[in-house]
Design a protein around this motif. Structure first.
Motif, PDB file in Angstrom:
ATOM      1  N   HIS A  29       0.854  -1.190   0.000  1.00 33.48           N
ATOM      2  CA  HIS A  29       0.000   0.000   0.000  1.00 33.48           C
ATOM      3  C   HIS A  29       0.886   1.235   0.000  1.00 33.48           C
ATOM      4  CE1 HIS A  29      -4.103  -1.677   1.499  1.00 33.48           C
ATOM      5  NE2 HIS A  29      -3.628  -2.324   0.460  1.00 33.48           N
ATOM      6  N   SER A  93      -4.707   2.582   5.334  1.00 32.02           N
ATOM      7  CA  SER A  93      -3.873   2.547   4.136  1.00 32.02           C
ATOM      8  C   SER A  93      -4.673   2.019   2.955  1.00 32.02           C
ATOM      9  CB  SER A  93      -2.622   1.687   4.369  1.00 32.02           C
ATOM     10  OG  SER A  93      -2.923   0.300   4.390  1.00 32.02           O
ATOM     11  N   SER A  94      -4.233   2.412   1.778  1.00 32.61           N
ATOM     12  CA  SER A  94      -4.845   1.919   0.550  1.00 32.61           C
ATOM     13  C   SER A  94      -3.761   1.771  -0.495  1.00 32.61           C
ATOM     14  CB  SER A  94      -5.946   2.859   0.055  1.00 32.61           C
ATOM     15  OG  SER A  94      -5.404   4.064  -0.431  1.00 32.61           O
ATOM     16  N   LEU A  95      -4.127   1.130  -1.614  1.00 34.44           N
ATOM     17  CA  LEU A  95      -3.123   0.838  -2.637  1.00 34.44           C
ATOM     18  C   LEU A  95      -2.763   2.079  -3.440  1.00 34.44           C
ATOM     19  CD1 LEU A  95      -1.337  -1.167  -4.006  1.00 34.44           C
ATOM     20  CD2 LEU A  95      -3.266  -1.850  -5.445  1.00 34.44           C
ATOM     21  N   GLN A 102      -9.900   1.882   1.877  1.00 41.29           N
ATOM     22  CA  GLN A 102      -9.024   2.220   2.996  1.00 41.29           C
ATOM     23  C   GLN A 102      -9.228   1.188   4.099  1.00 41.29           C
ATOM     24  OE1 GLN A 102      -9.256   6.361   4.219  1.00 41.29           O
ATOM     25  NE2 GLN A 102      -9.571   7.010   2.108  1.00 41.29           N
TER      26      GLN A 102
END
Lengths: 113, 109
Positions: A29, A93-95, A102
């Motif tokens: 991420h 977190s996200s990619l 998220q």
């Protein structure tokens, strides 16, 4: 599956002290978000980073600062703590900074005495 | 200004008693609508993402739907372990999520 890691989980500080919260995103991420959740309230967006650059800023006090490091972990630095800063602080977190989901960490509970 | 309103604020259900939670929103250019489940003192747990009106997603006893102005989270035959606060959030730009106040669901045996 690996999740978002936050440390410490609990933190007790006195007024006017400084606190540092750490966030380790899910592997691969590249985007990190910080949210603050007061008692009985919904999470409020503070700040986000994409590829180590600040990507958006919300209602974050000037006493707070944050950064994302080369290994993608992030730190939220809080100075001159006030009683009203007592809250749960979540990292997500996200990619990529898009509509990607998220994923939230377990949070850090900050208590300011 | 973007707004997210969830109703009801609280919902008490008997085990097996199906119900729906509502999330109405006003946002300039919706990029995605998210449902999360949150237990006390814990981080929000992702449930669904909906991107366009007419979209539906299901997971076990939960089903989420989306129209141009609102989303519904249907809970079918709930169990006590479904007790939690359900949060709706919209994403309009740059990844930031704006949350509603949540619906606190209590399912009694």
């Amino acid at each position: 599956a690996a999740g978002v890691i936050q440390s410490p989980r609990h933190l007790i500080k006195e007024k006017r002290e400084t606190a540092t919260l750490k966030c380790y995103p899910i592997p691969r991420h590249d985007t990190v978000y910080w949210y603050q959740q007061g008692p009985g309230q919904d999470p409020q967006f503070l700040i986000s980073f994409y590829e180590k650059m600040q990507s958006d800023k919300g209602s974050i006090p000037d006493r707070f600062s944050a950064q994302q490091f080369s290994d993608y972990h992030s730190e939220l630095n809080m100075s001159s703590l006030e009683l009203g800063d007592s809250a749960l602080y979540f990292c997500a977190s996200s990619l990529r900074v898009s509509t990607d989901t998220q994923y939230f960490g377990p949070g850090t509970r900050l208590t300011v005495l | 200004e973007d707004q997210v309103t969830q109703s009801p604020e609280a919902l008490r259900l008997q085990e097996g008693e199906s119900s729906s939670l509502n999330c109405s929103y006003t946002v300039s250019g919706l990029r995605g609508l998210f449902w999360y489940r949150q237990d006390p003192g814990k981080g929000p747990e992702f449930l669904f993402t909906l991107y366009s009106a007419g979209e539906e997603k299901e997971k076990e006893r939960l089903k989420a739907t989306l129209t141009k102005k609102e989303s519904f989270l249907h809970i079918t035959a709930p169990k006590p372990e479904d007790s939690a606060t359900y949060l709706c959030a919209v994403q309009a730009r740059w990844g930031k999520l704006q949350f509603g106040a949540g619906t606190q669901v209590v399912v009694t045996p």
